[in-house]
Design a protein around this motif. Structure first.
Motif, PDB file in Angstrom:
ATOM      1  N   GLN A   1       0.229  -6.297  -3.604  1.00 49.74           N
ATOM      2  CA  GLN A   1      -0.096  -5.948  -5.270  1.00 49.74           C
ATOM      3  C   GLN A   1      -0.343  -4.544  -5.198  1.00 49.74           C
ATOM      4  O   GLN A   1      -0.953  -4.096  -6.084  1.00 49.74           O
ATOM      5  CB  GLN A   1      -1.428  -6.791  -5.513  1.00 49.74           C
ATOM      6  CG  GLN A   1      -0.754  -8.175  -5.579  1.00 49.74           C
ATOM      7  CD  GLN A   1       0.343  -8.476  -6.661  1.00 49.74           C
ATOM      8  OE1 GLN A   1      -0.019  -8.252  -7.884  1.00 49.74           O
ATOM      9  NE2 GLN A   1       1.183  -8.970  -6.108  1.00 49.74           N
ATOM     10  N   GLY A   2       0.241  -3.671  -3.960  1.00 50.99           N
ATOM     11  CA  GLY A   2       0.019  -2.155  -4.217  1.00 50.99           C
ATOM     12  C   GLY A   2       0.618  -1.739  -5.553  1.00 50.99           C
ATOM     13  O   GLY A   2       1.670  -2.389  -5.993  1.00 50.99           O
ATOM     14  N   SER A   3       0.374  -0.607  -5.839  1.00 51.22           N
ATOM     15  CA  SER A   3       0.979   0.000  -7.139  1.00 51.22           C
ATOM     16  C   SER A   3       2.488   0.362  -7.085  1.00 51.22           C
ATOM     17  O   SER A   3       3.024  -0.195  -8.234  1.00 51.22           O
ATOM     18  CB  SER A   3       0.238   1.507  -7.445  1.00 51.22           C
ATOM     19  OG  SER A   3       0.504   2.446  -6.173  1.00 51.22           O
ATOM     20  N   CYS A   4       2.934   0.388  -6.164  1.00 46.43           N
ATOM     21  CA  CYS A   4       4.403   0.610  -6.090  1.00 46.43           C
ATOM     22  C   CYS A   4       5.380  -0.953  -6.172  1.00 46.43           C
ATOM     23  O   CYS A   4       5.974  -0.856  -6.929  1.00 46.43           O
ATOM     24  CB  CYS A   4       4.877   1.413  -4.767  1.00 46.43           C
ATOM     25  SG  CYS A   4       6.553   1.542  -4.365  1.00 46.43           S
ATOM     26  N   CYS A   5       4.588  -1.727  -5.347  1.00 40.16           N
ATOM     27  CA  CYS A   5       5.211  -3.052  -5.644  1.00 40.16           C
ATOM     28  C   CYS A   5       4.748  -3.787  -6.878  1.00 40.16           C
ATOM     29  O   CYS A   5       5.902  -4.308  -7.597  1.00 40.16           O
ATOM     30  CB  CYS A   5       4.760  -3.917  -4.676  1.00 40.16           C
ATOM     31  SG  CYS A   5       5.598  -3.856  -2.892  1.00 40.16           S
ATOM     32  N   ARG A   6       3.699  -3.316  -7.445  1.00 40.99           N
ATOM     33  CA  ARG A   6       3.398  -3.940  -8.707  1.00 40.99           C
ATOM     34  C   ARG A   6       4.436  -3.282  -9.882  1.00 40.99           C
ATOM     35  O   ARG A   6       4.902  -4.021 -10.743  1.00 40.99           O
ATOM     36  CB  ARG A   6       2.013  -3.497  -9.272  1.00 40.99           C
ATOM     37  CG  ARG A   6       0.991  -4.486  -8.659  1.00 40.99           C
ATOM     38  CD  ARG A   6      -0.364  -4.577  -8.950  1.00 40.99           C
ATOM     39  NE  ARG A   6      -0.556  -4.590 -10.248  1.00 40.99           N
ATOM     40  CZ  ARG A   6      -0.969  -5.956 -10.722  1.00 40.99           C
ATOM     41  NH1 ARG A   6      -1.249  -6.880  -9.730  1.00 40.99           N
ATOM     42  NH2 ARG A   6      -1.350  -6.321 -11.905  1.00 40.99           N
TER      43      ARG A   6
ATOM     44  N   LEU B   1       1.230  -2.797   1.660  1.00 40.74           N
ATOM     45  CA  LEU B   1       1.700  -3.060   3.122  1.00 40.74           C
ATOM     46  C   LEU B   1       2.385  -2.013   3.927  1.00 40.74           C
ATOM     47  O   LEU B   1       2.883  -2.351   4.978  1.00 40.74           O
ATOM     48  CB  LEU B   1       2.485  -4.428   3.077  1.00 40.74           C
ATOM     49  CG  LEU B   1       1.888  -5.652   2.330  1.00 40.74           C
ATOM     50  CD1 LEU B   1       2.797  -6.685   2.219  1.00 40.74           C
ATOM     51  CD2 LEU B   1       0.647  -5.985   3.248  1.00 40.74           C
ATOM     52  N   GLY B   2       2.550  -0.897   3.299  1.00 44.63           N
ATOM     53  CA  GLY B   2       3.038  -0.047   3.912  1.00 44.63           C
ATOM     54  C   GLY B   2       4.770   0.322   4.025  1.00 44.63           C
ATOM     55  O   GLY B   2       5.003   0.884   4.810  1.00 44.63           O
ATOM     56  N   GLN B   3       5.178  -0.462   3.099  1.00 44.08           N
ATOM     57  CA  GLN B   3       6.810  -0.474   2.965  1.00 44.08           C
ATOM     58  C   GLN B   3       7.170   0.080   1.471  1.00 44.08           C
ATOM     59  O   GLN B   3       7.919  -0.695   1.037  1.00 44.08           O
ATOM     60  CB  GLN B   3       7.162  -1.837   3.311  1.00 44.08           C
ATOM     61  CG  GLN B   3       6.499  -2.461   4.671  1.00 44.08           C
ATOM     62  CD  GLN B   3       6.988  -1.370   5.775  1.00 44.08           C
ATOM     63  OE1 GLN B   3       8.242  -0.587   5.919  1.00 44.08           O
ATOM     64  NE2 GLN B   3       6.102  -1.273   6.766  1.00 44.08           N
TER      65      GLN B   3
HETATM   66  S1  FES Z   1       2.788  -0.946  -2.569  1.00 42.19           S
HETATM   67 FE1  FES Z   1       3.816  -2.601  -1.606  1.00 42.19          FE
HETATM   68  S2  FES Z   1       4.323  -1.912   0.324  1.00 42.19           S
HETATM   69 FE2  FES Z   1       3.387  -0.103  -0.697  1.00 42.19          FE
END
Ligand code: FES
Length: 101
Positions: free
Chosen positions: A14-19, A46-48
């Motif tokens: 649920q990091g900003s990029c994945c969100r 998760l670093g991806q």
């Molecule tokens: S925000 Fe999901 S891998 Fe970085």
């Protein structure tokens, strides 16, 4: 009351990029479908980044990338309950030579 360990853990980034790529809907789809023998958790990045929404299934350390909410029922049925990861959805960086047996 029985205190049973979950058989699998599904981490949904649920990091900003994945969100931005729809991870909240993916998390909601897993939480709606999973029974008590599996658990779903939300995580930070998760670093991806750029490959999301990213999903990690433990204990087998299987990664899925670019997961769409409509694909979640298949992951639950085939992988979490059936024991067969879905090769076409795997994250190629970590599973470059994955073939179903
Ligand atoms: S925000 Fe999901 S891998 Fe970085």
């Amino acid at each position: 009351m029985e205190n049973q360990e979950p058989s699998k853990r599904v981490t949904v980034c649920q990091g900003s990029c994945c969100r931005r790529q729809g991870a909240a809907a993916v998390l909601a789809a897993f939480k709606k479908l999973l029974l008590q023998d599996n658990i779903t958790i939300a995580s930070g990045c998760l670093g991806q980044c750029g490959n999301g929404p990213m999903i990690l299934v433990e204990p087998e350390m299987i990664w899925y990338s670019r997961v769409h909410p409509d694909e979640v029922p298949a992951v639950v049925k085939r992988h979490l309950r059936g024991g067969q990861p879905i090769a076409a959805m795997l994250y190629a960086k970590f599973h470059p030579n994955y073939y179903l047996k």
